[in-house]
Write a protein that holds these residues in place. Structure first.
Motif, short mmCIF file in Angstrom:
data_model
loop_
_atom_site.label_atom_id
_atom_site.label_comp_id
_atom_site.label_asym_id
_atom_site.label_seq_id
_atom_site.Cartn_x
_atom_site.Cartn_y
_atom_site.Cartn_z
N PHE A 173 32.07 2.99 29.84
CA PHE A 173 32.96 4.12 29.66
C PHE A 173 32.13 5.39 29.58
CE2 PHE A 173 35.28 0.51 27.93
CZ PHE A 173 36.46 0.59 28.66
N VAL A 174 32.12 6.13 30.66
CA VAL A 174 31.36 7.37 30.77
C VAL A 174 32.24 8.38 31.50
CG1 VAL A 174 29.26 8.47 31.63
CG2 VAL A 174 29.19 6.08 30.91
N ALA A 175 32.32 9.60 30.98
CA ALA A 175 33.23 10.58 31.58
C ALA A 175 32.56 11.93 31.79
CB ALA A 175 34.46 10.76 30.70
N VAL A 176 33.02 12.61 32.82
CA VAL A 176 32.71 14.02 33.04
C VAL A 176 33.92 14.81 32.53
CG1 VAL A 176 32.20 15.81 34.75
CG2 VAL A 176 31.40 13.45 35.12
N SER A 177 33.67 15.78 31.66
CA SER A 177 34.76 16.55 31.07
C SER A 177 34.59 18.04 31.38
CB SER A 177 34.80 16.33 29.55
OG SER A 177 35.84 17.09 28.96
N ILE A 230 47.13 -0.27 6.88
CA ILE A 230 48.49 0.28 6.70
C ILE A 230 49.56 -0.81 6.77
CG2 ILE A 230 50.23 1.75 7.81
CD1 ILE A 230 48.02 3.78 8.34
N PRO A 231 49.57 -1.77 7.71
CA PRO A 231 48.58 -2.04 8.74
C PRO A 231 49.01 -1.47 10.11
CG PRO A 231 50.03 -3.92 8.54
CD PRO A 231 50.53 -2.88 7.55
N VAL A 232 48.02 -1.35 11.00
CA VAL A 232 48.30 -1.01 12.40
C VAL A 232 47.95 -2.22 13.26
CG1 VAL A 232 47.88 1.45 12.04
CG2 VAL A 232 45.97 -0.04 12.70
N HIS A 233 48.35 -2.17 14.53
CA HIS A 233 48.02 -3.28 15.42
C HIS A 233 46.52 -3.43 15.60
CE1 HIS A 233 52.00 -4.21 17.77
NE2 HIS A 233 51.99 -4.67 16.54
N GLY A 234 45.80 -2.30 15.61
CA GLY A 234 44.36 -2.40 15.79
C GLY A 234 43.69 -1.05 15.81
N LEU A 235 42.36 -1.08 15.63
CA LEU A 235 41.50 0.10 15.78
C LEU A 235 40.58 -0.13 16.97
CD1 LEU A 235 40.39 0.90 12.12
CD2 LEU A 235 41.83 2.32 13.58
N ARG A 236 40.38 0.91 17.76
CA ARG A 236 39.55 0.81 18.94
C ARG A 236 38.62 2.01 19.02
NH1 ARG A 236 41.80 -3.37 18.49
NH2 ARG A 236 43.09 -4.50 20.00
N GLY A 237 37.70 1.97 19.98
CA GLY A 237 36.83 3.10 20.27
C GLY A 237 36.11 2.85 21.58
N SER A 238 36.21 3.79 22.51
CA SER A 238 35.55 3.61 23.81
C SER A 238 34.14 4.17 23.83
CB SER A 238 36.37 4.30 24.91
OG SER A 238 36.26 5.71 24.81
N GLY A 239 33.80 4.99 22.82
CA GLY A 239 32.49 5.63 22.80
C GLY A 239 32.46 6.97 23.50
N PRO A 247 28.83 17.19 30.55
CA PRO A 247 28.46 16.56 31.82
C PRO A 247 28.51 15.04 31.79
CG PRO A 247 26.52 17.40 30.70
CD PRO A 247 27.70 17.90 29.93
N VAL A 248 28.10 14.46 30.66
CA VAL A 248 28.13 13.00 30.51
C VAL A 248 28.64 12.69 29.11
CG1 VAL A 248 26.85 10.83 30.68
CG2 VAL A 248 26.11 12.81 32.03
N ASP A 249 29.95 12.56 28.97
CA ASP A 249 30.52 12.21 27.67
C ASP A 249 30.45 10.70 27.54
OD1 ASP A 249 31.76 12.65 25.22
OD2 ASP A 249 33.74 12.24 26.04
N GLY A 250 29.64 10.26 26.60
CA GLY A 250 29.36 8.83 26.47
C GLY A 250 27.95 8.52 26.90
N THR A 251 27.00 9.40 26.53
CA THR A 251 25.61 9.21 26.91
C THR A 251 25.06 7.89 26.39
OG1 THR A 251 25.28 11.60 26.83
CG2 THR A 251 23.31 10.25 26.89
N THR A 252 25.37 7.57 25.15
CA THR A 252 24.89 6.32 24.58
C THR A 252 25.45 5.13 25.37
OG1 THR A 252 24.76 7.35 22.39
CG2 THR A 252 24.70 4.95 22.47
#
Length: 283
Positions: free
Chosen positions: A106-110, A187-196, A93-98
């Motif tokens: 960034f909050v999603a309904v899945s 490795i390298p990669v351009h970047g690491l990310r995370g939306s939560g 119901p709320v993916d990204g509660t924190t």
């Protein structure tokens, strides 16, 4: 011949939008929280209320007892998490509660739907962005009704990778998680990310904004809808050891192509997690 699941697909989009409106309405007022497995894994009254809205709407539309449900909050209260051949809704119901609790946007309904253990469609509504991602098996993936597809990058050095550190704070697992991230970054990669939010991360793979998302410790309700969207956008799903994707395993790599996925898998330090469909241990 009539399409048996078009009505369900259209209704899922409608319900996701309704749930997203409820989340936006709650906004920053929903500050009192309870804890689930840890202080990091937060559950708000909004989670519980939105899940009741979603499941209640689906039962009203399709009839009580005709469909099965796997919902994050229901499972947290002790309901079983077993995928059968029956038509089954898999709901976060709320993916990204924190994120929601802290006002991180960034909050999603899945909402996903499976029949005969096969995912038929997925809907992810990133409600604070007002982005509706959706896909049906064999019919393509869309964001706000525009077709989306994964990126065509095959060079890992030109990729952006998404991952999350999860909710388990045991030192052994945290060490492995950050060791994996370090190795991939170098490795390298351009970047690491995370939306939560895992659902949003998978949609970012589907749109081509990033090349891959991997995580150990996620749940089926986090990724079921996103799995359909990634596949229909041209991407792939694998286990973190390179084997077939298993929705209940709590281990996943989603990527734009096999080359990127397998390069990431070489660097992943796996650790054990309990399957979502494992028998509930009696206390």
């Amino acid at each position: 011949m009539d399409d048996p699941w078009q009505k369900a697909y259209d209704f899922a989009v409608e319900v996701a939008r309704k749930a997203g409106a409820e989340i936006r309405k709650a906004g920053e007022s929903e500050i009192r929280v309870m804890t689930k497995s840890s202080t990091v894994d937060l559950v708000t009254k909004t989670d519980e209320r939105v899940e009741k809205i979603i499941i209640g709407s689906l039962k009203e539309e399709f009839g009580e007892g005709t469909h099965c449900f796997i919902g994050e909050e229901s499972v947290a209260k002790g309901e079983t998490c077993v995928l059968t051949d029956k038509p089954t809704w898999i709901i976060d119901p709320v993916d990204g509660t924190t994120n929601f609790v802290h006002g991180f946007p960034f909050v999603a309904v899945s909402i996903a739907f499976a029949v005969n253990k096969e995912l038929e469609f997925g809907v992810v509504y990133s409600c604070l962005e007002d982005k509706m991602y959706k896909a049906r098996r064999g019919k393509g993936a869309f964001c706000n009704d525009e077709p989306i597809q994964v990126s065509d990058v095959k060079d890992i050095n030109k990729s952006i990778i998404i991952s999350e550190h999860g909710t388990d704070r045991s030192p052994e697992k945290v060490t492995k998680i950050f060791s994996t991230m370090q190795k991939i970054l170098c490795i390298p990669v351009h970047g690491l990310r995370g939306s939560g939010t895992a659902a949003t991360n998978m949609c970012l793979v589907a749109t081509g904004a990033v090349e891959a998302f991997f995580e150990i410790g996620i749940h089926c309700w986090d990724i079921a809808a996103g799995a359909v969207i990634v596949r229909e956008a041209g991407g792939i799903l694998l286990d973190v050891d390179g084997g077939p994707f298993d929705l209940m395993s709590r281990r996943m790599v989603s990527a734009n192509n096999d080359i990127i996925a397998k390069r990431i898998i070489k660097e992943i330090e796996a650790f054990p997690v309990t399957r979502d469909d494992a028998p509930i241990q009696k206390k």
